[in-house]
Write a protein that holds these residues in place. Structure first.
Motif, PDB file in Angstrom:
ATOM      1  N   MET A  47     -56.204  23.506 -24.841  1.00  0.00           N
ATOM      2  CA  MET A  47     -55.212  24.226 -24.089  1.00  0.00           C
ATOM      3  C   MET A  47     -54.747  23.338 -22.927  1.00  0.00           C
ATOM      4  N   ILE A  48     -53.450  23.312 -22.694  1.00  0.00           N
ATOM      5  CA  ILE A  48     -52.926  22.493 -21.604  1.00  0.00           C
ATOM      6  C   ILE A  48     -53.186  23.198 -20.271  1.00  0.00           C
ATOM      7  N   PRO A  49     -53.250  22.444 -19.185  1.00  0.00           N
ATOM      8  CA  PRO A  49     -53.502  23.065 -17.871  1.00  0.00           C
ATOM      9  C   PRO A  49     -52.367  24.004 -17.470  1.00  0.00           C
ATOM     10  N   GLN A  50     -52.700  25.099 -16.819  1.00  0.00           N
ATOM     11  CA  GLN A  50     -51.722  26.082 -16.365  1.00  0.00           C
ATOM     12  C   GLN A  50     -51.521  26.064 -14.857  1.00  0.00           C
ATOM     13  N   LEU A  51     -52.580  25.747 -14.117  1.00  0.00           N
ATOM     14  CA  LEU A  51     -52.539  25.846 -12.666  1.00  0.00           C
ATOM     15  C   LEU A  51     -53.381  24.746 -12.045  1.00  0.00           C
ATOM     16  N   VAL A  52     -52.840  24.097 -11.034  1.00  0.00           N
ATOM     17  CA  VAL A  52     -53.584  23.101 -10.259  1.00  0.00           C
ATOM     18  C   VAL A  52     -53.740  23.670  -8.852  1.00  0.00           C
ATOM     19  N   THR A  53     -54.975  23.724  -8.389  1.00  0.00           N
ATOM     20  CA  THR A  53     -55.273  24.224  -7.051  1.00  0.00           C
ATOM     21  C   THR A  53     -55.699  23.053  -6.179  1.00  0.00           C
ATOM     22  N   VAL A  54     -55.040  22.891  -5.054  1.00  0.00           N
ATOM     23  CA  VAL A  54     -55.379  21.822  -4.112  1.00  0.00           C
ATOM     24  C   VAL A  54     -55.823  22.486  -2.813  1.00  0.00           C
ATOM     25  N   ARG A  55     -57.042  22.147  -2.389  1.00  0.00           N
ATOM     26  CA  ARG A  55     -57.549  22.659  -1.109  1.00  0.00           C
ATOM     27  C   ARG A  55     -57.725  21.493  -0.165  1.00  0.00           C
ATOM     28  N   ARG A  56     -57.251  21.675   1.061  1.00  0.00           N
ATOM     29  CA  ARG A  56     -57.355  20.618   2.069  1.00  0.00           C
ATOM     30  C   ARG A  56     -57.916  21.223   3.336  1.00  0.00           C
ATOM     31  N   ARG A  57     -58.927  20.550   3.900  1.00  0.00           N
ATOM     32  CA  ARG A  57     -59.524  21.048   5.130  1.00  0.00           C
ATOM     33  C   ARG A  57     -58.703  20.572   6.314  1.00  0.00           C
ATOM     34  N   ARG A  58     -58.343  21.506   7.165  1.00  0.00           N
ATOM     35  CA  ARG A  58     -57.583  21.192   8.375  1.00  0.00           C
ATOM     36  C   ARG A  58     -58.518  20.605   9.421  1.00  0.00           C
ATOM     37  N   PRO A  59     -57.944  19.963  10.453  1.00  0.00           N
ATOM     38  CA  PRO A  59     -58.800  19.398  11.512  1.00  0.00           C
ATOM     39  C   PRO A  59     -59.657  20.443  12.226  1.00  0.00           C
ATOM     40  N   ASP A  60     -59.198  21.712  12.246  1.00  0.00           N
ATOM     41  CA  ASP A  60     -59.991  22.753  12.912  1.00  0.00           C
ATOM     42  C   ASP A  60     -61.083  23.321  12.006  1.00  0.00           C
ATOM     43  N   GLY A  61     -61.224  22.804  10.791  1.00  0.00           N
ATOM     44  CA  GLY A  61     -62.302  23.224   9.893  1.00  0.00           C
ATOM     45  C   GLY A  61     -61.903  24.258   8.865  1.00  0.00           C
ATOM     46  N   ARG A  62     -60.727  24.870   9.018  1.00  0.00           N
ATOM     47  CA  ARG A  62     -60.292  25.864   8.034  1.00  0.00           C
ATOM     48  C   ARG A  62     -59.688  25.159   6.831  1.00  0.00           C
ATOM     49  N   TRP A  63     -59.721  25.836   5.668  1.00  0.00           N
ATOM     50  CA  TRP A  63     -59.170  25.282   4.434  1.00  0.00           C
ATOM     51  C   TRP A  63     -57.760  25.804   4.207  1.00  0.00           C
ATOM     52  N   ARG A  64     -56.896  24.957   3.721  1.00  0.00           N
ATOM     53  CA  ARG A  64     -55.549  25.354   3.317  1.00  0.00           C
ATOM     54  C   ARG A  64     -55.458  25.173   1.813  1.00  0.00           C
ATOM     55  N   ARG A  65     -55.038  26.215   1.107  1.00  0.00           N
ATOM     56  CA  ARG A  65     -54.988  26.211  -0.343  1.00  0.00           C
ATOM     57  C   ARG A  65     -53.542  26.153  -0.819  1.00  0.00           C
ATOM     58  N   LEU A  66     -53.289  25.344  -1.838  1.00  0.00           N
ATOM     59  CA  LEU A  66     -51.963  25.209  -2.422  1.00  0.00           C
ATOM     60  C   LEU A  66     -52.099  25.358  -3.931  1.00  0.00           C
ATOM     61  N   TYR A  67     -51.384  26.334  -4.493  1.00  0.00           N
ATOM     62  CA  TYR A  67     -51.396  26.563  -5.933  1.00  0.00           C
ATOM     63  C   TYR A  67     -50.130  25.967  -6.536  1.00  0.00           C
ATOM     64  N   VAL A  68     -50.284  25.120  -7.553  1.00  0.00           N
ATOM     65  CA  VAL A  68     -49.150  24.461  -8.196  1.00  0.00           C
ATOM     66  C   VAL A  68     -49.148  24.855  -9.671  1.00  0.00           C
ATOM     67  N   PRO A  69     -48.194  25.689 -10.117  1.00  0.00           N
ATOM     68  CA  PRO A  69     -48.110  26.022 -11.541  1.00  0.00           C
ATOM     69  C   PRO A  69     -47.556  24.829 -12.312  1.00  0.00           C
ATOM     70  N   VAL A  70     -48.206  24.474 -13.400  1.00  0.00           N
ATOM     71  CA  VAL A  70     -47.867  23.257 -14.136  1.00  0.00           C
ATOM     72  C   VAL A  70     -46.549  23.400 -14.893  1.00  0.00           C
ATOM     73  N   LEU A  71     -46.319  24.503 -15.581  1.00  0.00           N
ATOM     74  CA  LEU A  71     -45.139  24.654 -16.431  1.00  0.00           C
ATOM     75  C   LEU A  71     -43.823  24.576 -15.645  1.00  0.00           C
ATOM     76  N   PRO A  72     -43.636  25.314 -14.542  1.00  0.00           N
ATOM     77  CA  PRO A  72     -42.374  25.175 -13.806  1.00  0.00           C
ATOM     78  C   PRO A  72     -42.148  23.769 -13.242  1.00  0.00           C
ATOM     79  N   VAL A  73     -43.218  23.125 -12.781  1.00  0.00           N
ATOM     80  CA  VAL A  73     -43.077  21.762 -12.262  1.00  0.00           C
ATOM     81  C   VAL A  73     -42.695  20.814 -13.388  1.00  0.00           C
TER      82      VAL A  73
END
Length: 86
Positions: A1-27
């Protein structure tokens, strides 16, 4: 099965996480003209180096099919990035 969703998490300088969801098909649909140029360039490169274009496309397809479930994490100092492919 091909990938459907890519999730990217990045920790901010203050320690909190920022999450970004990238759907593969529309991109992929938006970038399809560039994808077509990349495939044509790959076929030309295969013919120039005497590599089978069908074998190269089959290998790329197998790599794409194996991506779901892949996770990689980069952690250096205060910067942290986690990429998860579903």
């Amino acid at each position: 099965m091909i990938p459907q969703l890519v999730t990217v998490r990045r920790r901010r300088p203050d320690g909190r996480w920022r999450r970004l969801y990238v759907p593969v098909l529309p991109v992929a649909l938006v970038l399809s003209p560039l994808l077509l140029l990349a495939v044509v360039g790959g076929v030309v490169a295969c013919l120039a180096t005497q590599v089978s274009p069908v074998g190269a496309l089959r290998g790329a397809g197998q790599l794409l099919w194996a991506l779901p479930g892949t996770r990689f994490e980069i952690d250096q100092g205060r910067t942290a990035v986690l990429v998860s492919i579903r």
